[in-house]
Design a protein around this motif. Structure first.
Motif, short mmCIF file in Angstrom:
data_model
loop_
_atom_site.label_atom_id
_atom_site.label_comp_id
_atom_site.label_asym_id
_atom_site.label_seq_id
_atom_site.Cartn_x
_atom_site.Cartn_y
_atom_site.Cartn_z
N VAL A 121 0.99 -1.06 -0.20
CA VAL A 121 0.36 0.13 -0.39
C VAL A 121 1.15 1.47 0.13
CG1 VAL A 121 -1.97 1.44 1.37
CG2 VAL A 121 -2.08 -1.01 1.31
N VAL A 122 2.20 1.49 0.56
CA VAL A 122 2.62 2.65 0.72
C VAL A 122 3.91 2.35 0.33
CG1 VAL A 122 1.58 2.93 2.80
CG2 VAL A 122 3.41 1.81 3.06
N GLY A 123 4.36 0.96 -0.03
CA GLY A 123 5.75 1.42 -0.61
C GLY A 123 6.96 0.20 0.68
N ALA A 166 -3.71 3.05 8.86
CA ALA A 166 -2.32 3.10 9.36
C ALA A 166 -1.44 3.80 8.03
CB ALA A 166 -1.54 2.56 10.40
N CYS A 167 -2.14 2.88 7.29
CA CYS A 167 -0.94 2.97 5.29
C CYS A 167 -1.79 4.69 4.95
CB CYS A 167 -1.20 2.13 4.66
SG CYS A 167 -0.77 0.61 5.29
N TYR A 168 -3.63 4.42 4.79
CA TYR A 168 -3.83 5.29 4.40
C TYR A 168 -3.58 6.59 5.35
CZ TYR A 168 -6.32 1.96 1.37
OH TYR A 168 -6.56 1.11 0.97
N LEU A 213 6.39 -4.73 -9.62
CA LEU A 213 5.11 -4.59 -8.66
C LEU A 213 4.64 -3.94 -7.55
CD1 LEU A 213 3.31 -6.67 -8.26
CD2 LEU A 213 4.51 -8.12 -6.43
N SER A 214 5.19 -3.22 -6.85
CA SER A 214 5.13 -1.44 -6.50
C SER A 214 4.60 -0.84 -6.68
CB SER A 214 6.46 -1.26 -5.18
OG SER A 214 5.92 -0.85 -4.30
N TRP A 215 4.72 -0.45 -7.66
CA TRP A 215 4.29 0.61 -9.39
C TRP A 215 2.33 0.21 -9.19
CZ3 TRP A 215 3.05 -0.20 -14.00
CH2 TRP A 215 2.84 0.73 -15.05
N ALA A 216 3.07 -0.92 -9.80
CA ALA A 216 1.84 -1.90 -10.43
C ALA A 216 0.38 -1.62 -9.74
CB ALA A 216 2.07 -2.90 -11.20
N MET A 217 0.71 -2.05 -8.25
CA MET A 217 0.36 -1.95 -7.10
C MET A 217 -0.58 -0.78 -6.70
SD MET A 217 -1.04 -5.12 -5.55
CE MET A 217 -1.14 -5.14 -4.46
N ARG A 218 0.61 0.19 -6.70
CA ARG A 218 -0.35 1.58 -6.80
C ARG A 218 -0.82 1.86 -7.91
NH1 ARG A 218 5.33 2.10 -5.14
NH2 ARG A 218 5.80 3.41 -7.24
N ALA A 276 -4.11 -6.86 -2.02
CA ALA A 276 -3.39 -7.19 -0.84
C ALA A 276 -3.71 -7.97 0.21
CB ALA A 276 -2.86 -5.54 -0.62
N LEU A 277 -4.69 -8.01 0.92
CA LEU A 277 -5.35 -8.71 1.50
C LEU A 277 -5.27 -9.75 2.07
CD1 LEU A 277 -8.27 -6.59 3.41
CD2 LEU A 277 -5.94 -6.59 4.68
N ARG A 278 -5.43 -10.55 0.21
CA ARG A 278 -5.89 -11.79 0.27
C ARG A 278 -3.98 -12.44 -0.51
NH1 ARG A 278 -8.23 -16.61 0.09
NH2 ARG A 278 -8.01 -17.23 -2.42
N GLU A 279 -3.27 -11.77 -1.52
CA GLU A 279 -1.91 -12.51 -1.68
C GLU A 279 -1.11 -11.86 -0.92
OE1 GLU A 279 -2.22 -13.73 -4.46
OE2 GLU A 279 -4.05 -13.49 -5.50
N LEU A 280 -1.54 -11.27 -0.52
CA LEU A 280 -0.05 -10.66 0.31
C LEU A 280 0.12 -11.00 1.87
CD1 LEU A 280 1.80 -7.22 -0.64
CD2 LEU A 280 1.67 -9.50 -0.84
N SER A 281 -1.42 -10.78 2.40
CA SER A 281 -1.56 -11.19 3.98
C SER A 281 -2.37 -12.76 3.79
CB SER A 281 -2.64 -10.08 4.82
OG SER A 281 -1.88 -9.32 4.47
N GLY A 282 -2.81 -13.69 2.83
CA GLY A 282 -3.49 -14.68 2.81
C GLY A 282 -4.53 -14.93 3.51
#
Length: 180
Positions: free
Chosen positions: A38-40, A79-81, A117-122, A133-139
């Motif tokens: 989310v924030v890099g 916190a990210c937002y 990937l970070s750029w693409a997510m943003r 992010a919640l699905r793929e990174l946090s599982g």
């Protein structure tokens, strides 16, 4: 203490720092991955620190209506937002995390891939970025994501599918192919 459930650790954390440390070690990697998306990567450590300071301070207010991990992910997203709102529009790119392998060429390739990937997510719309992010990174499973974002499970599935498709297209424009 590692054998205890989150609920048991929460009860003990009020009087035992070791219980809170177990919670932190258990959940920090997923929270860091979420924050990175989310924030890099360069700001993720700061967000994780802020999240766990806030959680430690407010743990006694956790009512248990949702799973601890669900509440924690919501705190992390908030916190990210908050950090993103403070940033200038041109300051969105964080400093990438160091990559450690035996090969400098591989390090460079991994760093480039992470930056891309970070750029693409943003580039994804907020709701898709959050769900992916919640699905793929946090599982997290679809039901937990739905609870965190306040949407129906079907809506979450749609956001994830659209987000994945958009990521695939964005990454292809940058020369990243599937399996890279």
């Amino acid at each position: 203490m590692n054998d205890l459930t989150d609920t048991q650790l929460i009860l003990l954390a009020a009087s035992q720092d070791a219980a809170f440390e177990v919670l932190l070690r258990r959940h920090a990697p997923r929270i860091h991955a979420l924050a990175s998306s989310v924030v890099g990567p360069g700001s993720a450590d700061d967000v994780v620190q802020e999240v766990f300071l806030s959680v430690h301070k407010h743990l006694k207010t956790f009512r248990g209506d949702a799973q601890f991990s669900t509440w924690l992910h919501r705190v992390a997203l908030n916190a990210c937002y908050a950090l993103l709102r403070k940033r200038q529009p041109d300051a969105l790119d964080g400093v990438p995390e160091p990559v450690s392998t035996a090969s400098p060429v591989r390090d460079s390739e991994n760093l480039q891939l992470r930056e891309t990937l970070s750029w693409a997510m943003r580039q994804l719309p907020h709701d898709q970025r959050e769900a992916v992010a919640l699905r793929e990174l946090s599982g997290l499973d679809y039901a937990a994501i739905a609870e965190i974002v306040g949407a129906e499970v079907g809506t979450v599935k749609s956001r994830i599918a659209r987000g994945r498709a958009a990521l695939r297209a964005l990454l292809l424009t940058r020369g990243v192919e599937a399996g890279a």
